[in-house]
Scaffold this motif. Structure first.
Motif, PDB file in Angstrom:
ATOM      1  N   ALA A 103      30.562  17.661  49.117  1.00 45.89           N
ATOM      2  CA  ALA A 103      29.637  18.663  49.828  1.00 45.89           C
ATOM      3  C   ALA A 103      28.178  18.769  49.625  1.00 45.89           C
ATOM      4  N   LEU A 104      27.495  19.019  50.842  1.00 47.62           N
ATOM      5  CA  LEU A 104      26.201  18.881  50.707  1.00 47.62           C
ATOM      6  C   LEU A 104      25.487  20.314  51.182  1.00 47.62           C
ATOM      7  N   PRO A 105      25.827  21.405  50.263  1.00 49.23           N
ATOM      8  CA  PRO A 105      25.206  22.788  50.742  1.00 49.23           C
ATOM      9  C   PRO A 105      23.730  22.818  51.347  1.00 49.23           C
ATOM     10  N   GLY A 106      23.588  23.281  52.639  1.00 48.55           N
ATOM     11  CA  GLY A 106      22.031  23.689  52.820  1.00 48.55           C
ATOM     12  C   GLY A 106      21.472  22.263  53.572  1.00 48.55           C
ATOM     13  N   ALA A 107      22.297  21.230  53.803  1.00 51.59           N
ATOM     14  CA  ALA A 107      21.859  20.130  54.059  1.00 51.59           C
ATOM     15  C   ALA A 107      21.461  20.206  55.544  1.00 51.59           C
ATOM     16  N   PRO A 122      25.831 -10.210  42.792  1.00 51.04           N
ATOM     17  CA  PRO A 122      26.492 -10.470  41.306  1.00 51.04           C
ATOM     18  C   PRO A 122      28.118 -10.631  41.971  1.00 51.04           C
ATOM     19  N   LYS A 123      28.806 -11.288  40.944  1.00 52.38           N
ATOM     20  CA  LYS A 123      30.179 -11.646  41.403  1.00 52.38           C
ATOM     21  C   LYS A 123      30.995 -10.337  41.594  1.00 52.38           C
ATOM     22  N   LYS A 124      30.830  -9.482  40.830  1.00 51.18           N
ATOM     23  CA  LYS A 124      31.198  -8.079  41.101  1.00 51.18           C
ATOM     24  C   LYS A 124      30.548  -7.222  41.836  1.00 51.18           C
ATOM     25  N   HIS A 125      30.891  -6.862  42.973  1.00 50.76           N
ATOM     26  CA  HIS A 125      29.957  -6.304  44.197  1.00 50.76           C
ATOM     27  C   HIS A 125      30.670  -5.632  45.007  1.00 50.76           C
ATOM     28  N   LEU A 126      30.073  -4.874  45.709  1.00 55.78           N
ATOM     29  CA  LEU A 126      30.662  -3.888  46.985  1.00 55.78           C
ATOM     30  C   LEU A 126      30.995  -4.904  48.046  1.00 55.78           C
ATOM     31  N   ARG A 127      32.043  -4.943  48.746  1.00 57.38           N
ATOM     32  CA  ARG A 127      32.102  -5.883  49.794  1.00 57.38           C
ATOM     33  C   ARG A 127      31.067  -5.549  51.045  1.00 57.38           C
ATOM     34  N   PHE A 128      30.592  -6.467  51.914  1.00 53.65           N
ATOM     35  CA  PHE A 128      29.479  -6.000  52.767  1.00 53.65           C
ATOM     36  C   PHE A 128      30.306  -5.240  54.037  1.00 53.65           C
ATOM     37  N   ASP A 129      29.386  -4.422  54.252  1.00 44.00           N
ATOM     38  CA  ASP A 129      29.741  -3.451  55.329  1.00 44.00           C
ATOM     39  C   ASP A 129      30.971  -2.396  55.151  1.00 44.00           C
ATOM     40  N   SER A 130      31.197  -2.409  53.631  1.00 42.93           N
ATOM     41  CA  SER A 130      32.210  -1.547  53.317  1.00 42.93           C
ATOM     42  C   SER A 130      31.827  -0.193  53.113  1.00 42.93           C
ATOM     43  N   VAL A 131      30.738   0.328  52.962  1.00 44.29           N
ATOM     44  CA  VAL A 131      30.185   1.480  52.694  1.00 44.29           C
ATOM     45  C   VAL A 131      29.825   2.215  53.936  1.00 44.29           C
ATOM     46  N   LYS A 132      30.717   3.438  54.291  1.00 43.73           N
ATOM     47  CA  LYS A 132      30.964   4.366  55.427  1.00 43.73           C
ATOM     48  C   LYS A 132      30.768   5.740  55.091  1.00 43.73           C
ATOM     49  N   ILE A 133      29.876   6.299  55.760  1.00 42.92           N
ATOM     50  CA  ILE A 133      29.912   7.716  55.677  1.00 42.92           C
ATOM     51  C   ILE A 133      30.295   8.348  56.809  1.00 42.92           C
ATOM     52  N   THR A 134      31.287   9.431  56.698  1.00 39.99           N
ATOM     53  CA  THR A 134      31.780  10.206  57.718  1.00 39.99           C
ATOM     54  C   THR A 134      31.584  11.712  57.412  1.00 39.99           C
ATOM     55  N   THR A 135      30.589  12.341  58.496  1.00 39.26           N
ATOM     56  CA  THR A 135      30.565  13.744  58.519  1.00 39.26           C
ATOM     57  C   THR A 135      31.878  14.609  58.741  1.00 39.26           C
ATOM     58  N   LEU A 136      32.551  15.272  57.802  1.00 37.48           N
ATOM     59  CA  LEU A 136      33.664  16.100  58.112  1.00 37.48           C
ATOM     60  C   LEU A 136      33.532  17.435  58.290  1.00 37.48           C
ATOM     61  N   ASP A 137      32.358  18.113  58.116  1.00 33.09           N
ATOM     62  CA  ASP A 137      32.198  19.529  58.570  1.00 33.09           C
ATOM     63  C   ASP A 137      30.606  19.677  58.871  1.00 33.09           C
ATOM     64  N   TYR A 138      30.008  20.142  59.919  1.00 32.80           N
ATOM     65  CA  TYR A 138      28.785  20.435  60.033  1.00 32.80           C
ATOM     66  C   TYR A 138      28.285  21.910  59.843  1.00 32.80           C
ATOM     67  N   LYS A 139      29.249  22.687  59.678  1.00 31.41           N
ATOM     68  CA  LYS A 139      29.244  24.280  59.547  1.00 31.41           C
ATOM     69  C   LYS A 139      28.737  24.300  58.083  1.00 31.41           C
ATOM     70  N   GLU A 140      29.547  23.829  57.341  1.00 29.79           N
ATOM     71  CA  GLU A 140      29.343  23.807  55.762  1.00 29.79           C
ATOM     72  C   GLU A 140      29.414  22.479  55.409  1.00 29.79           C
ATOM     73  N   PRO A 141      28.124  21.543  55.363  1.00 23.96           N
ATOM     74  CA  PRO A 141      28.077  20.056  55.599  1.00 23.96           C
ATOM     75  C   PRO A 141      28.774  19.630  54.299  1.00 23.96           C
ATOM     76  N   LYS A 142      29.625  18.781  54.767  1.00 22.43           N
ATOM     77  CA  LYS A 142      30.437  17.883  53.774  1.00 22.43           C
ATOM     78  C   LYS A 142      30.703  16.428  54.485  1.00 22.43           C
ATOM     79  N   ILE A 143      30.655  15.575  53.735  1.00 25.58           N
ATOM     80  CA  ILE A 143      30.992  14.102  54.305  1.00 25.58           C
ATOM     81  C   ILE A 143      31.737  13.540  53.225  1.00 25.58           C
TER      82      ILE A 143
END
Length: 597
Positions: free
Chosen positions: A246-250, A146-167
């Motif tokens: 936050a993703l507790p228990g992930a 659609p004309k209104k869309h997410l730019r290609f390759d713009s969705v990026k996920i970064t892990t911030l904490d693995y001890k108490e999972p957060k992205i």
């Protein structure tokens, strides 16, 4: 909406349309070319007489899509691809190992026939030091957005904490509006059987697979796992946004337990999904290379991109088979020698727990072959690296980048500066992964003395002597190493000038890549206490010794043997029946240079 665009193509040797034949992508046209003793690409490409090819496809877009955006994605075309739509040139892409997008919106017709034409150039040989393939050898995709869309390759996920999972989730809508971010448990997860463990020793259900020895897919929780939303955020965005979740228990991602999740971002009618794993990579002199705080030794192997008799085609099943075989052989990491790997390979690595060092390129601005990318890299590397990082960013298997291979430019002031520029660019694009570069330490010294393996002059000589079957450049030094043995390069690397001609470049990267430099480790670790060493290319026979060295010092993080799997091209390396002929040629060259004017 993403659709496969791989069927109903025709292919023909450029200028011979009357001989067109039907193909389904991916397709490697070099497999059709004749082989000849006079091949300009010679041993490097397996004696193929490489040609130029043209691909065409006729397609119709629905009338209802006329108000939407039409994008084509080419994952890989070798090489110098020119794309035409309905007779108009719409794109040109030179580098054969990085994908590209084509905005076709202004050039397509809706409700009528469209013709796309892709011309590829590969006759200008030599341009590669291994079998490259020719044509559209990776998949092509059609996006109707659609004309209104997410730019290609713009969705990026970064892990911030693995001890108490957060992205952190980032994305970039092209307009203002509401955005929904969902994190879902991914239904299919893969695991490797631990040596000595049978299937009935686990509580997971092993699904059927064609290869009984391959990594087996397993269901994480239940048949409805893919529908389970474990986090949901709704926000208003006007341009690029970032949201911490936050993703507790992930479950974490690791080579032993490659747990994966899906991030679904919805903006109006546009939905994009990315698979990711929760893991943090660190690399320090004190702790070595770690995943989620646990030290991991890289037991790696170098691989080329081809799939044997299938040529360069990046078939999903072939890439998965390749990784499965390597895992069974005991490897836990691969180096994509010497170009960015396919998306299919990365998916396989994510799901099976194989680690990846993705490598940008074989050479920089000094030609290794006459018609390679050397004349274009300085103009293109910033965009090339962005495209590579966009491809790799969300893949937990990618743990490191390499900026090049045996680049003797690193012995020069200009090359040392370029080392820093490439490293800085990758840090700018991705601060979560370390950067390395494979340097042949002995070759850097030889280069500084005027005896370099690679030079523009030698590239010209190689092209001129191709039909005379005279070994030049890397082929010549492969011959020398084959005659004098593995110690030739390893012992040569211990010479004092080798340190002088590499130390400044090594200071400009996070991890020092040593090609055949195992005899330098003790000296260099003592002299440079903050240096982290990776055996970026090593002899297979040294693998055990290397692991023992790495166990004693955390600053040695692993190695990549050459090669983990046989490949097309570089034909005849190590052939014993050529020993006397090659020795005679080497002695003749030495005598001629010493005694003849």
């Amino acid at each position: 909406m993403k659709q496969s665009f791989n069927e109903n193509w025709v292919c023909y040797r450029t200028g011979e349309k009357e001989k067109a034949f039907a193909v389904t992508l991916p397709h490697d046209a070099m497999q059709l070319d004749e082989r000849s003793e006079t091949s300009a690409g010679g041993v490097n490409i397996g004696w193929y007489e490489a040609q130029d090819y043209t691909y065409e496809k006729t397609f119709i877009l629905p009338e209802k899509a006329k108000d939407e955006k039409v994008i084509l994605e080419f994952e890989g075309v070798y090489r110098k691809a020119t794309v035409y739509l309905n007779g108009e040139k719409v794109a040109y892409h030179s580098y054969g190992y990085i994908g590209f997008y084509v905005d076709a919106t202004k050039y397509v017709k809706f409700g009528k026939e469209n013709v796309i034409c892709v011309e590829v150039i590969n006759h200008d040989q030599p341009n590669s030091r291994w079998y490259s393939g020719t044509g559209i050898y990776r998949p092509v995709w059609l996006y109707i957005a659609p004309k209104k869309h997410l730019r290609f390759d713009s969705v990026k996920i970064t892990t911030l904490d693995y001890k108490e999972p957060k992205i952190r989730v980032e994305a970039w809508p092209n307009a203002a509006g509401e955005v929904k971010v969902e994190i879902l448990e991914k239904q299919i997860v893969t695991r490797k059987a631990v040596a000595g463990e049978s299937a009935d020793q686990t509580d997971e259900t092993i699904e059927p697979c064609i290869d009984e020895n391959a990594v087996q897919p397993t269901v994480q929780n239940s048949d409805k796992a893919s529908d389970k939303i474990i986090a949901l955020e709704i926000l208003q965005a006007d341009g690029k946004f970032s949201r911490e979740i936050a993703l507790p228990g992930a479950n974490l991602w690791s080579p032993e337990a490659p747990n994966l999740y899906t991030c679904r971002v919805t903006f109006g009618e546009d939905i994009q999904e990315e698979t990711f794993g929760i893991r943090v990579v660190s690399c320090t002199p004190e702790e070595g290379f770690c995943i989620n705080g646990k030290r991991v030794l890289l037991k790696g192997g170098c691989i080329h991109h081809d799939n044997g008799l299938l040529g360069a085609c990046a078939y999903e099943f072939a890439e998965r088979r390749k990784i499965s075989i390597l895992l069974d052989a005991g490897y836990n990491a691969i180096r994509s020698a010497h170009n960015p790997c396919s998306k299919a390979l990365l998916r396989a690595c994510d799901e099976m727990g194989m680690l990846v060092m993705d490598e940008y390129i074989d050479g920089w601005y000094i030609h290794k072959t006459k018609y390679d990318y050397a004349d274009e890299i300085l103009d293109n590397y910033r965009k090339d690296l962005k495209d590579m990082v966009d491809k790799d960013y969300n893949h937990p298997s990618v743990i490191m980048y390499s900026t090049g291979n045996e680049v003797s430019e690193t012995a020069q002031k200009k090359g040392i500066a370029l080392t820093k520029s490439l490293t800085d660019r990758l840090h700018e694009l991705d601060s979560t992964r370390p950067v390395s570069c494979g340097i042949n330490i002995f070759f850097n010294f030889l280069s500084s003395m005027g005896f370099g393996v690679y030079s523009d002059k030698k590239a010209d000589e190689a092209a001129e002597n191709a039909k005379k079957k005279k070994a030049v450049g890397s082929e010549f030094y492969n011959t020398v190493a084959g005659i004098f043995g593995a110690g030739f390069m390893k012992t040569g690397a211990t010479l004092y000038p080798c340190d002088v001609k590499t130390r400044d470049a090594y200071a400009n990267m996070d991890v020092a890549g040593y090609n055949y430099g195992i005899k330098r480790y003790h000296h260099d670790l003592k002299k440079y206490p903050k240096r982290i060493i990776l055996g970026s290319e090593t002899f297979c026979a040294d693998a055990y010794r290397f692991m023992q060295e790495a166990k004693r010092d955390k600053r040695i993080i692993g190695d990549f043997v050459w090669a983990a799997q046989d490949y097309l091209g570089e034909v005849g390396i190590g052939a014993f029946n050529m020993w006397w002929k090659n020795m005679a040629e080497i002695l003749w060259r030495i005598w001629k240079k010493r005694f003849l004017v």
